[in-house]
Design a protein around this motif. Structure first.
Motif, PDB file in Angstrom:
ATOM      1  N   UNK A  86       0.858  -1.176   0.000  1.00 25.41           N
ATOM      2  CA  UNK A  86       0.000   0.000   0.000  1.00 25.41           C
ATOM      3  C   UNK A  86       0.893   1.224   0.000  1.00 25.41           C
ATOM      4  N   UNK A  87       0.787   2.013  -1.055  1.00 21.55           N
ATOM      5  CA  UNK A  87       1.644   3.192  -1.143  1.00 21.55           C
ATOM      6  C   UNK A  87       0.819   4.449  -1.048  1.00 21.55           C
ATOM      7  N   UNK A  88       1.321   5.392  -0.299  1.00 25.48           N
ATOM      8  CA  UNK A  88       0.664   6.686  -0.226  1.00 25.48           C
ATOM      9  C   UNK A  88       0.967   7.452  -1.501  1.00 25.48           C
ATOM     10  N   UNK A  89       0.055   8.362  -1.821  1.00 20.16           N
ATOM     11  CA  UNK A  89       0.241   9.138  -3.036  1.00 20.16           C
ATOM     12  C   UNK A  89       1.262  10.243  -2.794  1.00 20.16           C
ATOM     13  N   UNK A  90       2.480   9.805  -2.600  1.00 20.30           N
ATOM     14  CA  UNK A  90       3.581  10.746  -2.352  1.00 20.30           C
ATOM     15  C   UNK A  90       4.835  10.144  -2.956  1.00 20.30           C
ATOM     16  N   UNK A  98       7.286   7.928   6.332  1.00 23.30           N
ATOM     17  CA  UNK A  98       5.951   8.239   6.837  1.00 23.30           C
ATOM     18  C   UNK A  98       5.756   7.803   8.283  1.00 23.30           C
ATOM     19  N   UNK A  99       6.185   6.575   8.597  1.00 21.34           N
ATOM     20  CA  UNK A  99       6.013   6.076   9.957  1.00 21.34           C
ATOM     21  C   UNK A  99       6.740   6.935  10.978  1.00 21.34           C
ATOM     22  N   UNK A 101       7.367  10.103  10.613  1.00 22.01           N
ATOM     23  CA  UNK A 101       6.623  11.356  10.699  1.00 22.01           C
ATOM     24  C   UNK A 101       5.458  11.214  11.669  1.00 22.01           C
ATOM     25  N   UNK A 130       7.504   9.611  -7.673  1.00 17.83           N
ATOM     26  CA  UNK A 130       6.229   9.257  -7.036  1.00 17.83           C
ATOM     27  C   UNK A 130       6.233   7.758  -6.790  1.00 17.83           C
ATOM     28  N   UNK A 132       4.066   5.555  -6.669  1.00 15.48           N
ATOM     29  CA  UNK A 132       3.184   4.668  -7.408  1.00 15.48           C
ATOM     30  C   UNK A 132       3.682   4.331  -8.805  1.00 15.48           C
ATOM     31  N   UNK A 133       4.784   4.974  -9.248  1.00 17.16           N
ATOM     32  CA  UNK A 133       5.280   4.602 -10.573  1.00 17.16           C
ATOM     33  C   UNK A 133       6.311   3.479 -10.489  1.00 17.16           C
ATOM     34  N   UNK A 146      10.065   0.746   4.807  1.00 15.76           N
ATOM     35  CA  UNK A 146       9.166   1.654   5.508  1.00 15.76           C
ATOM     36  C   UNK A 146       8.805   1.059   6.858  1.00 15.76           C
TER      37      UNK A 146
ATOM     38  N   UNK C 130      -6.193   2.039   2.593  1.00 14.72           N
ATOM     39  CA  UNK C 130      -5.189   2.484   3.553  1.00 14.72           C
ATOM     40  C   UNK C 130      -5.355   1.945   4.971  1.00 14.72           C
ATOM     41  N   UNK C 133      -2.721  -0.474   6.733  1.00 16.46           N
ATOM     42  CA  UNK C 133      -1.399   0.132   6.838  1.00 16.46           C
ATOM     43  C   UNK C 133      -1.384   1.177   7.949  1.00 16.46           C
ATOM     44  N   UNK C 137       0.810   1.007  11.376  1.00 22.71           N
ATOM     45  CA  UNK C 137       1.825   2.003  11.723  1.00 22.71           C
ATOM     46  C   UNK C 137       1.478   2.757  12.996  1.00 22.71           C
ATOM     47  N   UNK C 151      -3.839  12.756   0.773  1.00 22.27           N
ATOM     48  CA  UNK C 151      -3.685  11.813  -0.333  1.00 22.27           C
ATOM     49  C   UNK C 151      -4.858  11.866  -1.299  1.00 22.27           C
ATOM     50  N   UNK C 231       1.195  14.555  -9.934  1.00 21.16           N
ATOM     51  CA  UNK C 231       2.272  13.586 -10.094  1.00 21.16           C
ATOM     52  C   UNK C 231       1.849  12.595 -11.168  1.00 21.16           C
ATOM     53  N   UNK C 234       1.489   5.722 -12.534  1.00 20.27           N
ATOM     54  CA  UNK C 234       2.266   4.614 -13.115  1.00 20.27           C
ATOM     55  C   UNK C 234       1.610   4.073 -14.368  1.00 20.27           C
TER      56      UNK C 234
END
Lengths: 239, 274, 234
Positions: A86-90, A98-99, A101, A130, A132-133, A146, C130, C133, C137, C151, C231, C234
């Motif tokens: 699961x990836x954040x949009x960042x 992230x954790x 932070x 990014x 997600x790529x 992470x 999400x 996750x 965390x 997000x 952004x 993908x």
């Protein structure tokens, strides 16, 4: 982010059960985890491996029995990697940090530790992309570090390479290896016998929600004590 | 980040804050017909130049104007509904009612004059003709001064048009302009105040058919919202406005307000009303 | 039909000449709607996210209520705010009736449910992805809200724009609480009503066209902004 005053281990799982929709999905599972070794929960489809992992990590409350850690706030010292990352949009770096932070770690310290984590995963060149790529394999490595950046005592992994090709699987396994060598205990589920052979110190063999056999890896693969275990190794046990 | 937000918030609120400071203003509740005629655009700048007092005009139907006065949301009223005005003052909501000006109502309808009432000066007869021939009539139907005047004429003619509501008699429940728009689009008749009619730009095939009946007399009064009832009423500047309006300067300004060469309102301050 | 042509011509003339009254009304309209939408976002975004994320008794009722309130008639909001702000009403002592702040208040009440309801749906959909996750965390509730809002920012922007569209297009609320006072509370939509009641249909149409052009401009600007900061996927 400090290590606990004392370890969260041993973990004592006692008579753990889970029921849903009238079905018993986890049936009186008991075991203890004393040291941060590499534990592989092995079993066919539907054995309840993912469920057991989530129960141990505290994502799902059990229907019966208990999951007892040796510390009052065990969640802080565990982390989990899921089958699908699961990836954040960042960006990649933002995801990895992230954790930290969330735990209020300052920007300077975060940047240093993120760089260290990216290096461990071989993702340094992709830091500003990014997230997600990235390819699925790269994403899973990102998810791994992470989780590791929080210095968990135990890292849970739910079939982390199920969706990856052999090359990506190798890359992910080498990151898991590095994380373990740095001191984190591994609890990993898989259906892949070869992966289990590569990674396990001990095996927990699960079948239809019951813990059938528990043994050091060498002994299990040399000759499993249970019928189901033996059948599984031969490839006869489908579910 | 927080400082930026604070600055942005201040910048956003600044225009609003600036408006509340500054010159003295009063709130005048008046009717849409008066506003639509353009009278205020003509009058108020002169008053402001002479007194330094700004006048904020809230233009609604007469019924709503009285309600605004009752609730104390305005300082002074300028309306044209004698019956409503008397009730307003009698109930203690307003004081110091003074005549300001007058004009008249006119009956408008299709140029082709299907009911044959054009050129007449008897409103009651005209209304009878309209009823007899089921000629389309668009009433404001909103309990305004105009509407009440219209109802008085129907009563004088001995007719209750509400029984034909929806057949040839239509109650728009709207202001003068909206009602005229409807009448113009449907080639129907209506009762309008001369001020709105003269400044109305969407006449299409409508023309003035009947005028001059003394029953069509339309007087305007100004009333001070009772400061004893609403302590916040800006008495002094409101009274200054009323004095100016009924004084020589205001009356002269009303007198020289024309649209296409015609006077819309006739000053008549000094003729006191009970 | 000729009225429409005349309307177009008038619209162009107004924009070209930048008539002072016209500019004042346009700026005031933008000011009122923008501040109202900003307020609605400040309240609606966290509110929508909270309803999406947290379990509490009556949660489903609140979600349905927010959806329903998206259809609040502007004139009903205007009437309610009028009754509250009127001198005879509970907040009359503030003397806020017939003012720009009153109009902003009414429009933010109108727009907040739109922003909240759309946020709730967007965040709920993202939460499916999400949830595990974030819990793994150890994120605290406020952190979950902040992460999801950030997000989901592109979808949420559309929600805010929907709110802006609603605010800048409505007339019932601002007419009642503002009073359409010349040089004080007159905005584009109330001016259109005024000119229509004066029978000046071409001018009313022209102003309407300007309003549409403004809406296009705002949405176009936001779109460009998003494209520049977006952004790649993908």
């Amino acid at each position: 982010m400090t290590a606990p005053a004392h370890s969260i281990l041993p973990l004592k799982v006692e008579n753990l059960s889970y029921r849903a929709n009238g079905l018993v999905l986890i049936d009186s599972v008991s075991f203890a985890l004393e040291r941060p070794v590499r534990t592989v929960i092995l079993g066919p489809n539907g054995a309840g491996k993912s469920l057991l992992l989530r129960l141990c990590h505290g994502l799902i409350p059990p229907s019966g029995g208990q999951v007892a850690w040796n510390a009052p706030d065990p969640a802080r010292h565990q982390a989990m990697v899921f089958q699908r990352p699961v990836l954040l949009r960042r960006g990649v770096a933002a995801n990895v940090g992230f954790g930290l932070r969330l735990r209020g770690v300052g920007r300077a310290e975060r940047r240093a530790r993120v760089a260290e984590a990216l290096a461990l995963a071989g993702l340094t060149d992709l830091a500003d992309r990014p997230a997600r790529v990235l390819s699925v394999g790269e994403q899973q490595r990102l998810a791994l570090v992470r989780a590791w950046i929080l210095r968990p005592e135990i890292l849970f992994l739910d079939e982390p390479t199920a969706n990856l090709d052999p090359a990506a699987t190798r890359a992910v396994e080498s990151v898991i290896d590095a994380i373990h060598r740095a001191g984190t205990g591994i609890v990993l589920t898989t259906q892949d016998l070869h992966q289990a052979r590569r990674l396990a110190d001990q095996i927990l063999f699960l079948h239809r929600g019951r813990l059938i056999e528990r043994a050091p890896a060498e002994r299990f693969f040399a000759g499993p004590a249970s019928l189901e275990g033996a059948a599984f190794i031969k490839g006869d046990l489908v579910w | 980040m927080k400082r930026l937000l604070a600055m942005l918030t201040l910048a956003a609120l600044a225009p609003g804050l600036a408006l509340s400071a500054g010159a003295e203003t009063i709130t005048l509740a008046s009717t849409t017909s008066t506003e639509n005629s353009g009278l205020f655009a003509h009058l108020l700048p002169r008053f402001e130049a002479a007194s330094g007092i700004g006048v904020n005009v809230v233009a609604v139907g007469s019924g709503a104007a009285f309600k605004i006065g009752e609730r104390g949301d305005a300082d002074v009223l300028l309306v044209h509904d004698p019956v409503g005005e008397e009730a307003f003052v009698a109930a203690g909501f307003g004081i110091d009612r003074r005549a300001v000006m007058y004009n008249d109502f006119v009956v408008v309808g299709p140029k082709s004059d299907p009911a044959g009432i054009a050129g007449g000066s008897d409103a009651v007869a005209a209304f009878r003709a309209l009823a007899d021939q089921h000629a389309q009539f668009y009433s404001r139907g909103d309990d305004s001064g105009t509407h009440r005047a219209e109802r008085r004429i129907w009563t004088a003619a001995g007719i209750d048009p509400s029984t034909a509501s929806g057949e040839w008699y239509f109650e728009t429940g709207s202001g003068m302009g909206a009602t005229l728009n409807t009448a113009a689009a449907q080639d129907g008749h209506a009762l309008a105040d001369r001020g709105t009619w003269l400044s109305f730009k969407n006449r299409r095939d409508l023309a003035l058919l009947v005028a001059g009946d003394e029953r069509l007399y339309n007087p305007y009064s100004v009333i001070l919202v009772n400061p004893a009832r609403h302590l916040h009423v800006k008495q002094a500047p409101a009274r200054a406005f009323m004095d100016w309006l009924t004084g020589p300067d205001g009356q002269a300004a009303i007198d020289d307000f024309t649209v296409a060469g015609e006077r819309l309102f006739f000053p008549n301050a000094g003729r006191s009303k009970e | 039909m000729s009225d429409i042509g005349a309307g177009f011509a008038l619209a162009l003339g107004l924009i070209w000449s930048l008539d002072a009254d016209f500019v004042e009304i346009v700026l005031r309209s933008l000011y009122v709607s923008t501040i109202a939408v900003a307020l609605a976002a400040v309240i609606g975004l966290p509110l929508g996210a909270a309803v999406a994320l947290f379990r509490f008794p009556g949660r489903h009722f609140v979600a349905v209520l927010l959806n329903a309130l998206m259809g609040l008639p502007p004139v009903v909001v205007g009437l309610s705010v009028y009754l509250v702000l009127s001198r005879a009403g509970p907040l009359g002592v503030l003397g806020l009736l017939f003012s720009v702040p009153a109009m902003i208040l009414a429009q933010s009440i109108l727009v907040t449910p739109i922003v909240a309801a759309l946020t709730r749906q967007t965040v709920e959909d993202l939460w499916v992805e999400y949830a595990e996750l974030m819990r793994s965390l150890g994120a605290r509730p406020a952190q979950m809200v902040a992460t999801l809002l950030w997000d989901a920012r592109f979808s949420l922007f559309t929600a805010v724009l929907a709110g802006f569209g609603r605010a800048s297009a409505e007339v019932g609320a601002v007419m009642l609480v503002g009073g359409n006072i010349d040089h004080l509370t007159r905005v584009m939509t109330t001016t259109i009503v005024l000119e229509t009641s004066r029978g000046d249909l071409p001018l009313a149409l022209g102003l309407g066209l300007v309003l549409i052009v403004l809406s296009l401009a705002v949405n176009g600007a936001v779109y460009l902004m998003r494209e520049v900061t977006r952004e790649p996927v993908a």
